[in-house]
Structure formats: structure tokens, C-alpha cells
Design a protein around this motif. Structure first.
Motif, PDB file in Angstrom:
ATOM      1  N   ILE A 192       0.851  -1.198   0.000  1.00 11.64           N
ATOM      2  CA  ILE A 192       0.000   0.000   0.000  1.00 11.64           C
ATOM      3  C   ILE A 192       0.887   1.249   0.000  1.00 11.64           C
ATOM      4  CG2 ILE A 192      -1.577   1.358   1.457  1.00 11.64           C
ATOM      5  CD1 ILE A 192      -2.985  -1.303   2.174  1.00 11.64           C
ATOM      6  N   THR A 227      -3.062  -4.591  -4.422  1.00  8.53           N
ATOM      7  CA  THR A 227      -3.209  -3.162  -4.095  1.00  8.53           C
ATOM      8  C   THR A 227      -2.427  -2.322  -5.100  1.00  8.53           C
ATOM      9  OG1 THR A 227      -1.366  -3.351  -2.503  1.00  8.53           O
ATOM     10  CG2 THR A 227      -3.617  -3.485  -1.620  1.00  8.53           C
ATOM     11  N   GLN A 255      -8.498   0.298   0.836  1.00 12.00           N
ATOM     12  CA  GLN A 255      -7.465  -0.735   1.028  1.00 12.00           C
ATOM     13  C   GLN A 255      -6.982  -0.727   2.482  1.00 12.00           C
ATOM     14  OE1 GLN A 255      -4.594   0.928  -1.661  1.00 12.00           O
ATOM     15  NE2 GLN A 255      -5.286  -0.243  -3.435  1.00 12.00           N
TER      16      GLN A 255
END
Ligand code: F6R
Length: 369
Positions: free
Chosen positions: A13, A158, A342
Motif C-alpha cells: 500500500i 493493491t 485498502q
């Protein structure tokens, strides 16, 4: 290897500003015009394209849905998004003027590979948007546009998602420039705006403490709904998919306009609902329509978790929580609005004590049909 983070997912992320920046790298010349050296398909062939079909699965298909809005707007070529496993069996309308764009992080997803092979048999031009050098799908395609997200280890995707969306924007802008339609002159300004996005993701990542906190209190939640409109619609579905995969919670993403056609019946006091709000600068007054939706569900007791642009004050009266994202042009917004979703899934999974990087029943690449 996890760069100081507890999980690969958290690291990935945080890799996202780089994933976007690296995917943009080297794709413009000194004048800001798009150049796709790797596009080994002749310009004549690309100019003749009269239809685009995107084939992909899961998160990659949601990237394709985002791409549809952008590519159609910029090129005026009709774009269809097909789930790869459905494509082969629906007698697809494909010929030598069809550009079939496959999107796959691994490049090994069997359903997507079979869709590409089928498209080639039917005479289509095939382009692979892929994150893995030397994998099978690019080898089976006429051309490849690599995403430069770097290896993605966590099972839930992601950074590859952001890189896929970015690569599809590049492809759309390249086609617009090549075909010289009314949008061609604007392609360079969109590229400039895209170049600002990595810094904005970085800013956004620096403000995720509250999202982590909210997730930390929701370990007992049994259902979460996600609403979005236009490019926010696939973002809502991606938010729901992340939550299913990582936290094993029932989650569903809807187009906000569908609410009154059924899903609003699900709203009862305390039901958490994420709402991805379009930019106040969106066309067709979409912003106001989504703000009304927030009002409607709030009146029925929903707990509204609102993702809105900085400075968008209109959402305040109806939001239990507002998560602010930096402003960008409406078509590029998914690169920002998906990030809090996310992060939410990551910390809800953690709050439940689950394995973030290896959720149950899932594999990183699905090499069987
Ligand atoms: C979701 C996820 C999957 C993949 C899908 C396609 O987090 O990881 O939905 O996006 O299986 O995989 P690739 O992109 O490798 O073809």
C-alpha cells in the motif's frame, strides 16, 4: 523485505506512489507527447480500431472498468469490459479492428490467458497490461504495456491495481493522441496531472490514522456496503472485494444510482456504508446526487463513512466520518479514493487477528480455469 512494515500488504500500500510514478516513467518525450516504444503494433492498425474489449478478472477487471470511463471519454472508441471467464463463452463480437486489452498482475491467470487466445483466434489485436516480465499472457499477446509496480507478494492486490489503472490511462491517452480527435491536444495536460498523483497518494497515506482507528473498532461488523458513481462505482466494488478477501465480511459495492432500485432496503440503523463521493467539479451534477444519497441513507440510520475531496463541505452534515482525499480531475480520482478502502480492509483484517498476506482459500495467481 517488508520494509519495516508488519505485512507485505501494508508495505505494498505504501509502495503505491512509486507504482504509479514508475508506470508513467519513460512514456512521454521531451515535449510531453506520449511515446509507447513497446507498442509493437503498427500505427495504422491502431488507428483503424473501432472497438475495445478489456478482459480481466477480479481486481484487474475493476481496473478495466475504471479504464472504460477514461478511454471512452478521451478516444470516443466504445469500450466493453468482459470478465475473462465469461468472454470465451458469450460468442464475443471481435474482429481485426477490435483491440482486446487484457489486464493481469501475474500474467498467468488461466481465465485471462484463454480469453486472449480466443480473441487472437478471432483476429483481434491483443495488448497485455501486465506486471510480470516474461509471463505467459504477454508472450501470447501482440504487444505488452508493462505496469511497473514491482513484485506484489500479498495475495490481495493493491499497488498492481493502481499501476493497472495508470497504464490504461497511458494507453487511452496514447490512442487519443494517435487518432487526433478533439481530445488529442489535452492528452499532455492529463499526463501532467497524472504526474502529480504520486505525491498526492503520499499525502493521503500520511493521513490514514483515523481509518485505521475506525477499522480497529469494527471487528464485530457483519456487513459493510460501498457506494460510488461513475469511476467511483468500480472503486466501491474494489473496496468490497478487499473486505471480503481480507476480513471475510459480507461486503457489496453498488452504483449509488441503484440505491432506490433495491439496495436501500438493506439500510438499517448502524449499517456501515462507505460512500465514494465524486469531485464537486464532476460533470452532470453527480456530486450533488451522491450527497443526496448520503442524506437518504443517513436518514434511515446508516453509519456513513464518506470519502470526499478536500474542501468539499457539502458532505459534512450527513457524514459520520469524512476521509479527505486530495483534489484531482474526476477521471483520475480512483488512484486516490481506493487507498482508504485498502487501508480499511488491512486494519479490519488485522483487528480480527487474520492473516493479511495469505487470506484463506485464495492463491496469488489462479492458474486453473
Ligand atoms: C484481488 C485479487 C484478484 C486478482 C485476480 C486477477 O485482490 O488479487 O481478484 O486481481 O485474480 O489476477 P491477475 O491480475 O494476476 O490476473
Amino acid at each position: 523485505e517488508k520494509g519495516g512494515y508488519a505485512t507485505f500488504m501494508e508495505k505494498e500500500i505504501h509502495d503505491q506512489p512509486h507504482a504509479v510514478a514508475d508506470t508513467l516513467l519513460g512514456r512521454t518525450d521531451a515535449d510531453g507527447r506520449l511515446v509507447l516504444d513497446e507498442m509493437s503494433i503498427s500505427e495504422e492498425q491502431l488507428k483503424a480500431v473501432d472497438r475495445i474489449t478489456i478482459v480481466a478478472c477480479g481486481t484487474a477487471a475493476y481496473a478495466g472498468m475504471v479504464a472504460k470511463y477514461a478511454i471512452e471519454h478521451w478516444t470516443r472508441i466504445p469500450v466493453e469490459v468482459a470478465l475473462a471467464h465469461e468472454f470465451r463463452y458469450c460468442d464475443p463480437i471481435v474482429n481485426e479492428r477490435t483491440l482486446v486489452v487484457s489486464i493481469s498482475q501475474s500474467g498467468e491467470t488461466m481465465d485471462t490467458l484463454m480469453a486472449v487466445k480466443h480473441a487472437r483466434e478471432l483476429g483481434a489485436i491483443t495488448v497485455s497490461v501486465c506486471n510480470t516480465h516474461g509471463s505467459t499472457i504477454p508472450r501470447e499477446s501482440d504487444a505488452v504495456l508493462y505496469t511497473h509496480a514491482g513484485p506484489e507478494i500479498a495475495v490481495a492486490s493493491t499497488k498492481a491495481f493502481l499501476a493497472q489503472i495508470t497504464a490504461c490511462y497511458v494507453l487511452g491517452l496514447y490512442l487519443a493522441q494517435l487518432r487526433g480527435g478533439s481530445f488529442a491536444d489535452d492528452a499532455q495536460s492529463v499526463m501532467k496531472e497524472l504526474a502529480q498523483v504520486p505525491g498526492k497518494i503520499e499525502t493521503l497515506l500520511g493521513r490514514m490514522d483515523r481509518v485505521k482507528e475506525i477499522a480497529g473498532f469494527m471487528a464485530d461488523t457483519r456487513s459493510v456496503l460501498f457506494l460510488g458513481r461513475h469511476v467511483g462505482y468500480p472503486v466501491a466494488m474494489e473496496g468490497a472485494l478487499k473486505l471480503k478477501e481480507l476480513a471475510y465480511i459480507h461486503a457489496e459495492g453498488f452504483a449509488a444510482g441503484e440505491l432506490k432500485h433495491g439496495p436501500i432496503a438493506l439500510i438499517e440503523p448502524g449499517q456501515p456504508v462507505f460512500v465514494v463521493v465524486p469531485s464537486p467539479t464532476s460533470e452532470h451534477g453527480l456530486h450533488g446526487k451522491v450527497v443526496s444519497n448520503i442524506q437518504e441513507i443517513r436518514a434511515r440510520g446508516a453509519r456513513t463513512l464518506v470519502i470526499a475531496e478536500e474542501g468539499d463541505e457539502a458532505v459534512e452534515p450527513f457524514a459520520d466520518e469524512v476521509i479527505r482525499v486530495p483534489a484531482t480531475s474526476p477521471l483520475l480520482a480512483p488512484l486516490l479514493t481506493v487507498v482508504p478502502l485498502q487501508v480499511f480492509a488491512l486494519w479490519l483484517s488485522t483487528a480480527k487477528g487474520l492473516d493479511v498476506d495469505q487470506p484463506r482459500n485464495l492463491a496469488k495467481s489462479v492458474t486453473v480455469e
